[in-house]
Design an enzyme around this catalytic site. Structure first.
Site: not given
Ligand code: F6R
Length: 689
Positions: A2, A33, A116, A143-144, A382-383, A427-429, A432, A560, A564, A567, A583, A684
């Site tokens: 959120c 978010r 969310w 948030n949480g 994605t990560s 992890s981008q964020s 996670t 990946e 894309k 999603e 197989h 996200k």
């Molecule tokens: C897809 C995407 C997700 C994130 C996943 C982990 O485009 O971004 O698959 O990669 O939810 O998130 P992070 O990278 O923030 O740990």
């Protein structure tokens, strides 16, 4: 999961309409978010007869009479759907209640939330701000996750509270009211401060959260606190003073600071940057109290009876407003795909020096990593795919076995992790939930934990022993694009740094470092395929399904690319290891099912040629991605569609190859009429297990 946001103007006149717009705009910035419902709380006119959101069967009369003389029950507006539906409903409600939008406030505290859903369906009732009950004495945006909410709820029900929502959050404002009423009944009026109420509430909460409190009992004040989820304070002084580096005062010595200012709380920097560059990343267990123009911070400690006051300095944000705007693009995803030459440059800036790689966050730990028995990559979505792309190169340069773990699966299995392991969390964020839980698990098992994240100050960045920021800049489209390529580049640089002690691979390393310097230029070249990928998307618009085959470095590209497409374009697509084709998946091949085969030039090229031949023999509908100049060798007699991409060093090729797939997913989504930046059911940052 959120987004939470708050705006407090102090000693500067702001009209109600202006305040609303700042809150709405904050939510728009955080909408990525979560976007299934949203809400705000603002002040009513003093002693306004208007109270909304009253509890059932309760007219709030008694509570209203308990509010201080200079306070009125705040107004709460909540709506299902995206932010714009909240905006419309707020303006029509204020119209209906004849609320003066031009009324000016010299001090005002407003809070906002975009959701969310996790506990309870998206609906106004389950949206935030959640309330203590009639008269909105305490309001909370969250948030949480509160893990012990059921126990707290039962206790509060026994004390006469009635609950309206299915959320875990609702226990928080009700608990605040319970604490407040109890203190007041025991000790009389004015005895309990807002921060005492909030610290007592914190003491009872379990889980991960970032919270902002607003209260009718403490008008013009705000409190924010956190444990786990990210929370930022932004400070905009409206006088000439430069406040960067300034220390905040001790709460007990709170002196009045009359200087006009605007203060913000936000789940992330994106919602702050257009107002100010002076910010503070609030730390776990800190309680940040804004009152009379002063910010005071208490550090909450479970062991101690009383929280201690702390001093923190503001930081200066290195982010430009352009990053959070679409500019000339139609969507953030499109902008972020096209900005990859720039984001990759930023990722590598200052890190490639004289044929070597310098990663400040890792250098003191390289020796330990080199002596590890195993390196484990851990991430989600994605990560995870980015780590998979980097794995072969790290194995090659380090000579250490590298294993892959999806964070949730590692936790489900409680897979073995040892002190001799290096666990790399991607992890981008950096927020996670699965990845963070896996991190706690690995820390508990004594492994060296390394973080790779885009988010400075995130939990991942703080909890790992060391790590590297990917510096890809703010990514707003929910589908990750530029963060993916920056993650691969960072992990390639990590491999170079880890393998830097080996003479035998020196020439190889130097070639890759040269390749890295050249990469942004090659990415600009591959972006020229935009029109071609749009044409390809047109030809695939009505298909039900898409397969993507890759191997070696580009197994990750297949996974990946398919992720894309599914999603954002909401089309079934699967990435597969080409070596597994015979197989099982081969049974799916016919003249209608489109199959993309990644066959750029590397050690697996001849094997991919044979895959293409076998698919041809079964009359497969083939689209082949190959290196420039290879079209005739992958597709003799022009029998299939070919995407030619620039050739780079094998381990960097996944960075190039994913870009046509990102463009394809983007155009398919637009052509199919779906929401590009906020795909159905996704958010996200996934802060629940
Ligand atoms: C897809 C995407 C997700 C994130 C996943 C982990 O485009 O971004 O698959 O990669 O939810 O998130 P992070 O990278 O923030 O740990």
């Amino acid at each position: 999961m959120c987004g939470i946001f708050a705006f407090l103007n102090y000693n500067v006149a702001r009209e109600r309409r202006y305040i609303l717009e700042v809150l709405f705009n904050g939510l728009r910035r955080l909408e990525y978010r979560g976007y299934d419902s949203s809400g705000i709380a603002i002040d009513a006119d003093l002693r306004s007869p208007v109270t909304i959101d009253k509890g059932e069967g309760n007219d709030g009369g008694e509570e209203a009479s308990r509010l201080p003389y200079n306070s009125a029950p705040p107004l709460v507006f909540r709506q299902e759907g995206k932010i714009e539906s909240l905006v419309r409903s707020v303006y029509s409600e204020v119209d209906a209640m004849d609320l003066n939008l031009e009324k000016s406030f010299s001090v005002h505290a407003g809070i906002a939330h975009t959701r969310w859903a996790t506990h309870g369906v998206p609906s106004p009732r389950n949206s935030h701000p959640q309330s203590s009950g009639a008269c909105n004495e305490f309001l909370v945006v969250h948030n949480g996750i509160i893990t012990n909410y059921e126990v707290l709820k039962e206790t509060l029900i026994r004390h006469g509270f009635t609950f309206e929502s299915e959320t875990d959050t609702e226990v928080i404002p009700k608990l605040a009211k319970f604490v407040f009423d109890k203190a007041r009944d025991e000790e009389g009026e004015q005895t309990v401060t807002f921060s005492q109420v909030v610290t007592e509430v914190m003491r009872q909460l379990e889980g991960a959260y970032a919270l902002i409190f607003k209260s009718a009992h403490y008008p013009n004040e705000l409190i924010a606190c956190k444990r786990g989820s990210t929370l930022i304070l932004g400070v905009k002084e409206l006088s000439d003073d430069k406040n960067s580096g300034k220390l905040f005062h001790d709460v007990k010595a709170l002196t009045k600071d009359e200087k006009p200012k605007e203060l913000f709380f936000s789940s992330d920097l994106c919602a702050i940057v257009e107002h100010t560059k002076n910010y503070l990343a609030i730390e776990d267990n800190e309680v940040v109290h804004i009152k009379d123009g002063c910010v005071s911070i208490l550090k909450f400690d479970y062991g101690r009876e009383k929280p201690a006051s702390v001093q923190r300095a503001l930081s200066v944000l290195e982010m430009e407003v352009e990053q959070i705007k679409k500019g000339n693009y139609d969507h953030f995803m499109q902008k972020e795909i096209h900005e990859q030459p720039h984001s990759l440059t930023t990722t590598m800036r200052g890190r490639l020096k004289d044929n070597s790689v310098v990663l400040g966050g890792l250098k003191d730990h390289l020796k330990t990593i080199r002596h590890s028995r195993r390196i484990i990559f851990i991430g989600c979505g994605t990560s995870y795919n980015a780590a998979l792309a980097a794995r072969p190169f790290l194995e090659e340069l380090s000579g250490i076995p590298v294993t892959m773990e999806l964070a949730s699966d590692l936790l489900d299995r409680q897979g073995p992790i040892y002190r001799e392991d290096t666990a790399v969390f991607v992890s981008q964020s950096g927020e996670t939930a699965d990845t963070l839980l896996a991190l706690e698990y690995a820390l508990g098992n004594g492994a060296l934990c390394v973080g790779v994240t885009n988010t400075v100050g995130s939990t991942l960045a703080r909890r790992t022993h060391c790590g590297v920021h990917i510096n890809a800049g703010c990514e707003i489209g929910v589908a990750s694009t530029k963060a993916y390529t920056s993650q691969i580049v960072v992990m390639a640089m990590m491999a170079l740094a880890i393998g830097a002690d080996k003479i035998s691979t020196q020439a190889r390393r130097e070639a890759i470092i040269n390749g890295l310097s050249d990469l942004p230029k090659k990415v600009s070249e591959v972006l020229k395929l935009d029109g071609e990928m749009r044409d390809l998307a047109k030809s695939l618009i009505d298909t039900q399904s898409l397969l993507v085959f890759g191997r070696g470095y580009n197994y990750a590209t297949a996974l990946e690319g398919a992720l894309k497409v599914k999603e954002v374009a909401l089309m079934h697509s699967e990435g597969m290891l080409a070596g597994e084709m015979k197989h099982g998946p081969l049974a799916l091949v016919d003249e209608t099912l489109p199959i993309i085969v990644i066959a750029t030039h590397d050690a697996c090229f001849s094997k991919q040629q044979s895959v293409i031949q076998q698919l041809h023999a079964r009359k497969g509908r083939l689209i082949v991605m190959c290196s420039e100049g290879d079209a005739t060798s992958v597709c003799p007699m022009g029998s299939c569609r070919v995407i030619e991409v620039p050739q780079v060093a094998d381990c960097l090729q996944p960075v190039i190859n994913i870009i046509p797939m990102q463009l394809l997913a983007y155009h398919l989504t637009v052509l199919r009429g779906y929401d590009v930046d906020q795909p159905r059911n996704l958010a996200k940052s996934v802060t629940t297990e």
